[in-house]
Design a protein around this motif. Structure first.
Motif, PDB file in Angstrom:
ATOM      1  N   ASP A 139       0.835  -1.207   0.000  1.00  0.00           N
ATOM      2  CA  ASP A 139       0.000   0.000   0.000  1.00  0.00           C
ATOM      3  C   ASP A 139       0.868   1.255   0.000  1.00  0.00           C
ATOM      4  OD1 ASP A 139      -2.426  -1.436   0.071  1.00  0.00           O
ATOM      5  OD2 ASP A 139      -2.371  -1.535   2.273  1.00  0.00           O
ATOM      6  N   VAL A 140       1.911   1.239   0.806  1.00  0.00           N
ATOM      7  CA  VAL A 140       2.822   2.384   0.877  1.00  0.00           C
ATOM      8  C   VAL A 140       3.464   2.628  -0.485  1.00  0.00           C
ATOM      9  CG1 VAL A 140       4.920   3.302   1.938  1.00  0.00           C
ATOM     10  CG2 VAL A 140       3.289   2.041   3.325  1.00  0.00           C
ATOM     11  N   ALA A 141       3.914   1.552  -1.121  1.00  0.00           N
ATOM     12  CA  ALA A 141       4.558   1.684  -2.425  1.00  0.00           C
ATOM     13  C   ALA A 141       3.598   2.242  -3.470  1.00  0.00           C
ATOM     14  CB  ALA A 141       5.105   0.332  -2.873  1.00  0.00           C
ATOM     15  N   VAL A 142       2.360   1.770  -3.454  1.00  0.00           N
ATOM     16  CA  VAL A 142       1.383   2.212  -4.452  1.00  0.00           C
ATOM     17  C   VAL A 142       0.901   3.631  -4.168  1.00  0.00           C
ATOM     18  CG1 VAL A 142      -0.939   1.780  -5.358  1.00  0.00           C
ATOM     19  CG2 VAL A 142       0.640  -0.125  -5.029  1.00  0.00           C
ATOM     20  N   ILE A 143       0.565   3.918  -2.919  1.00  0.00           N
ATOM     21  CA  ILE A 143      -0.016   5.223  -2.574  1.00  0.00           C
ATOM     22  C   ILE A 143       1.009   6.343  -2.622  1.00  0.00           C
ATOM     23  CG2 ILE A 143      -1.109   6.559  -0.730  1.00  0.00           C
ATOM     24  CD1 ILE A 143      -2.502   3.917   0.123  1.00  0.00           C
ATOM     25  N   LEU A 144       2.184   6.114  -2.021  1.00  0.00           N
ATOM     26  CA  LEU A 144       3.183   7.180  -1.943  1.00  0.00           C
ATOM     27  C   LEU A 144       4.305   7.056  -2.970  1.00  0.00           C
ATOM     28  CD1 LEU A 144       3.569   7.517   1.943  1.00  0.00           C
ATOM     29  CD2 LEU A 144       2.164   8.897   0.391  1.00  0.00           C
ATOM     30  N   GLY A 145       4.396   5.908  -3.609  1.00  0.00           N
ATOM     31  CA  GLY A 145       5.454   5.720  -4.598  1.00  0.00           C
ATOM     32  C   GLY A 145       6.834   5.586  -3.981  1.00  0.00           C
ATOM     33  N   LEU A 146       6.876   5.153  -2.727  1.00  0.00           N
ATOM     34  CA  LEU A 146       8.158   5.012  -2.042  1.00  0.00           C
ATOM     35  C   LEU A 146       8.693   3.601  -2.184  1.00  0.00           C
ATOM     36  CD1 LEU A 146       7.401   6.932   1.261  1.00  0.00           C
ATOM     37  CD2 LEU A 146       8.773   7.722  -0.669  1.00  0.00           C
ATOM     38  N   ARG A 147       9.987   3.496  -2.204  1.00  0.00           N
ATOM     39  CA  ARG A 147      10.672   2.212  -2.307  1.00  0.00           C
ATOM     40  C   ARG A 147      10.460   1.410  -1.023  1.00  0.00           C
ATOM     41  NH1 ARG A 147      15.132   1.153  -5.590  1.00  0.00           N
ATOM     42  NH2 ARG A 147      16.276  -0.701  -4.953  1.00  0.00           N
ATOM     43  N   LEU A 164      18.133  -0.553   0.741  1.00  0.00           N
ATOM     44  CA  LEU A 164      19.000  -0.379   1.898  1.00  0.00           C
ATOM     45  C   LEU A 164      18.184   0.001   3.126  1.00  0.00           C
ATOM     46  CD1 LEU A 164      21.794   1.717   0.155  1.00  0.00           C
ATOM     47  CD2 LEU A 164      21.871  -0.722   0.707  1.00  0.00           C
ATOM     48  N   PRO A 165      18.524  -0.575   4.277  1.00  0.00           N
ATOM     49  CA  PRO A 165      17.798  -0.199   5.500  1.00  0.00           C
ATOM     50  C   PRO A 165      18.191   1.206   5.941  1.00  0.00           C
ATOM     51  CG  PRO A 165      19.600  -1.668   6.028  1.00  0.00           C
ATOM     52  CD  PRO A 165      19.547  -1.572   4.528  1.00  0.00           C
ATOM     53  N   ILE A 166      17.271   1.874   6.578  1.00  0.00           N
ATOM     54  CA  ILE A 166      17.537   3.212   7.104  1.00  0.00           C
ATOM     55  C   ILE A 166      17.905   3.061   8.571  1.00  0.00           C
ATOM     56  CG2 ILE A 166      16.530   5.458   7.632  1.00  0.00           C
ATOM     57  CD1 ILE A 166      14.995   5.247   5.041  1.00  0.00           C
ATOM     58  N   ASP A 223      25.289  11.276   0.150  1.00  0.00           N
ATOM     59  CA  ASP A 223      25.502  10.884  -1.236  1.00  0.00           C
ATOM     60  C   ASP A 223      24.133  10.818  -1.901  1.00  0.00           C
ATOM     61  OD1 ASP A 223      26.168   9.814  -3.673  1.00  0.00           O
ATOM     62  OD2 ASP A 223      27.038   7.958  -2.878  1.00  0.00           O
ATOM     63  N   LEU A 224      23.796  11.831  -2.664  1.00  0.00           N
ATOM     64  CA  LEU A 224      22.459  11.923  -3.252  1.00  0.00           C
ATOM     65  C   LEU A 224      22.171  10.817  -4.263  1.00  0.00           C
ATOM     66  CD1 LEU A 224      22.109  15.798  -3.605  1.00  0.00           C
ATOM     67  CD2 LEU A 224      20.992  14.301  -1.948  1.00  0.00           C
ATOM     68  N   THR A 225      23.216  10.177  -4.785  1.00  0.00           N
ATOM     69  CA  THR A 225      22.989   9.066  -5.711  1.00  0.00           C
ATOM     70  C   THR A 225      22.513   7.825  -4.964  1.00  0.00           C
ATOM     71  OG1 THR A 225      25.290   8.314  -5.617  1.00  0.00           O
ATOM     72  CG2 THR A 225      24.727   9.920  -7.331  1.00  0.00           C
ATOM     73  N   GLN A 226      22.765   7.745  -3.668  1.00  0.00           N
ATOM     74  CA  GLN A 226      22.348   6.606  -2.857  1.00  0.00           C
ATOM     75  C   GLN A 226      20.983   6.810  -2.204  1.00  0.00           C
ATOM     76  OE1 GLN A 226      24.378   3.964  -3.822  1.00  0.00           O
ATOM     77  NE2 GLN A 226      24.254   3.391  -1.682  1.00  0.00           N
ATOM     78  N   THR A 227      20.532   8.044  -2.106  1.00  0.00           N
ATOM     79  CA  THR A 227      19.306   8.374  -1.370  1.00  0.00           C
ATOM     80  C   THR A 227      18.098   7.592  -1.869  1.00  0.00           C
ATOM     81  OG1 THR A 227      20.168  10.579  -0.920  1.00  0.00           O
ATOM     82  CG2 THR A 227      17.814  10.279  -0.661  1.00  0.00           C
ATOM     83  N   SER A 228      17.986   7.408  -3.153  1.00  0.00           N
ATOM     84  CA  SER A 228      16.833   6.689  -3.700  1.00  0.00           C
ATOM     85  C   SER A 228      16.932   5.182  -3.483  1.00  0.00           C
ATOM     86  CB  SER A 228      16.688   6.982  -5.191  1.00  0.00           C
ATOM     87  OG  SER A 228      17.802   6.456  -5.897  1.00  0.00           O
ATOM     88  N   MET A 229      18.068   4.689  -3.025  1.00  0.00           N
ATOM     89  CA  MET A 229      18.254   3.248  -2.828  1.00  0.00           C
ATOM     90  C   MET A 229      17.751   2.776  -1.464  1.00  0.00           C
ATOM     91  SD  MET A 229      19.382   2.750  -5.748  1.00  0.00           S
ATOM     92  CE  MET A 229      19.800   1.042  -5.740  1.00  0.00           C
ATOM     93  N   TYR A 230      17.404   3.700  -0.576  1.00  0.00           N
ATOM     94  CA  TYR A 230      16.936   3.330   0.760  1.00  0.00           C
ATOM     95  C   TYR A 230      15.478   2.895   0.725  1.00  0.00           C
ATOM     96  CZ  TYR A 230      21.182   5.386   2.666  1.00  0.00           C
ATOM     97  OH  TYR A 230      22.485   5.661   2.962  1.00  0.00           O
ATOM     98  N   SER A 231      15.091   2.072   1.676  1.00  0.00           N
ATOM     99  CA  SER A 231      13.720   1.588   1.794  1.00  0.00           C
ATOM    100  C   SER A 231      12.892   2.591   2.614  1.00  0.00           C
ATOM    101  CB  SER A 231      13.711   0.207   2.457  1.00  0.00           C
ATOM    102  OG  SER A 231      12.395  -0.247   2.592  1.00  0.00           O
ATOM    103  N   TRP A 232      12.576   3.726   2.011  1.00  0.00           N
ATOM    104  CA  TRP A 232      11.862   4.795   2.694  1.00  0.00           C
ATOM    105  C   TRP A 232      10.453   4.364   3.093  1.00  0.00           C
ATOM    106  CZ3 TRP A 232      14.429   8.796   4.507  1.00  0.00           C
ATOM    107  CH2 TRP A 232      15.632   9.160   3.909  1.00  0.00           C
ATOM    108  N   GLY A 233       9.805   3.564   2.266  1.00  0.00           N
ATOM    109  CA  GLY A 233       8.449   3.120   2.560  1.00  0.00           C
ATOM    110  C   GLY A 233       8.359   2.302   3.836  1.00  0.00           C
ATOM    111  N   SER A 234       9.357   1.468   4.090  1.00  0.00           N
ATOM    112  CA  SER A 234       9.372   0.656   5.311  1.00  0.00           C
ATOM    113  C   SER A 234       9.411   1.529   6.549  1.00  0.00           C
ATOM    114  CB  SER A 234      10.588  -0.271   5.309  1.00  0.00           C
ATOM    115  OG  SER A 234      10.594  -1.084   4.168  1.00  0.00           O
ATOM    116  N   VAL A 235      10.216   2.565   6.501  1.00  0.00           N
ATOM    117  CA  VAL A 235      10.350   3.455   7.653  1.00  0.00           C
ATOM    118  C   VAL A 235       9.086   4.273   7.857  1.00  0.00           C
ATOM    119  CG1 VAL A 235      11.701   5.351   8.622  1.00  0.00           C
ATOM    120  CG2 VAL A 235      12.838   3.542   7.374  1.00  0.00           C
TER     121      VAL A 235
END
Length: 150
Positions: free
Chosen positions: A7-15, A19-21, A107-119
């Motif tokens: 749901d988080v991925a679909v609604i907010l478009g977050l990964r 990578l864990p935060i 490192d802004l190239t890594q920022t999108s690799m984190y699992s933001w939706g999980s957090v």
């Protein structure tokens, strides 16, 4: 029914995979701000590990005309930190943004690799638990997710 990672991925478009935060809060926040944002906030604008939303917006609202790459990255970090603090991980009053997410923007190239939706989902569940306690009057975190899901 309950909110899921999907749901988080679909609604907010977050990964939701990546990578864990994680991190530490044992950081000199003024030094970190200077390193990643290029400016040291006044001590009156820092509360624990949070920075004043008003100060961050005021400081980075008007970029200079002749932006070099380093300054552009500093403004991008400030914008992303403001977005994180105002949309995903808000505090109850909306006056401060936790700087614990700032090291993840190094490192802004890594920022999108984190699992933001999980957090986001974990913080929302934690806040829902706190909001259900006797005497709770407000709720924080990503209530937009809750509103759109319901």
């Amino acid at each position: 029914m309950t909110i899921t990672l999907q749901d988080v991925a679909v609604i907010l478009g977050l990964r939701i995979h990546g990578l864990p935060i994680t991190g530490t809060c044992d950081i000199d926040w003024s030094l970190l701000c200077y390193e990643l944002l290029g400016v040291t906030p006044p001590t009156s604008e820092i509360r624990g590990s949070a920075i004043s939303t008003r100060w961050l917006c005021h400081q980075f609202s008007h970029p200079p005309v002749d932006l070099d790459d380093a300054t552009l990255e500093q403004y991008a970090r400030a914008f992303i930190l403001g977005l994180i603090g105002s949309a995903l991980f808000t505090d109850k009053k909306g006056t401060h943004i936790h700087m614990c997410y700032l090291p993840l923007l190094r490192d802004l190239t890594q920022t999108s690799m984190y699992s933001w939706g999980s957090v986001v989902l974990a913080h929302l569940y934690r806040e829902l638990c706190r909001a259900s306690l006797d005497g709770a009057t407000v709720i924080a975190r990503c209530v937009t997710l809750l509103q759109l899901w319901s």
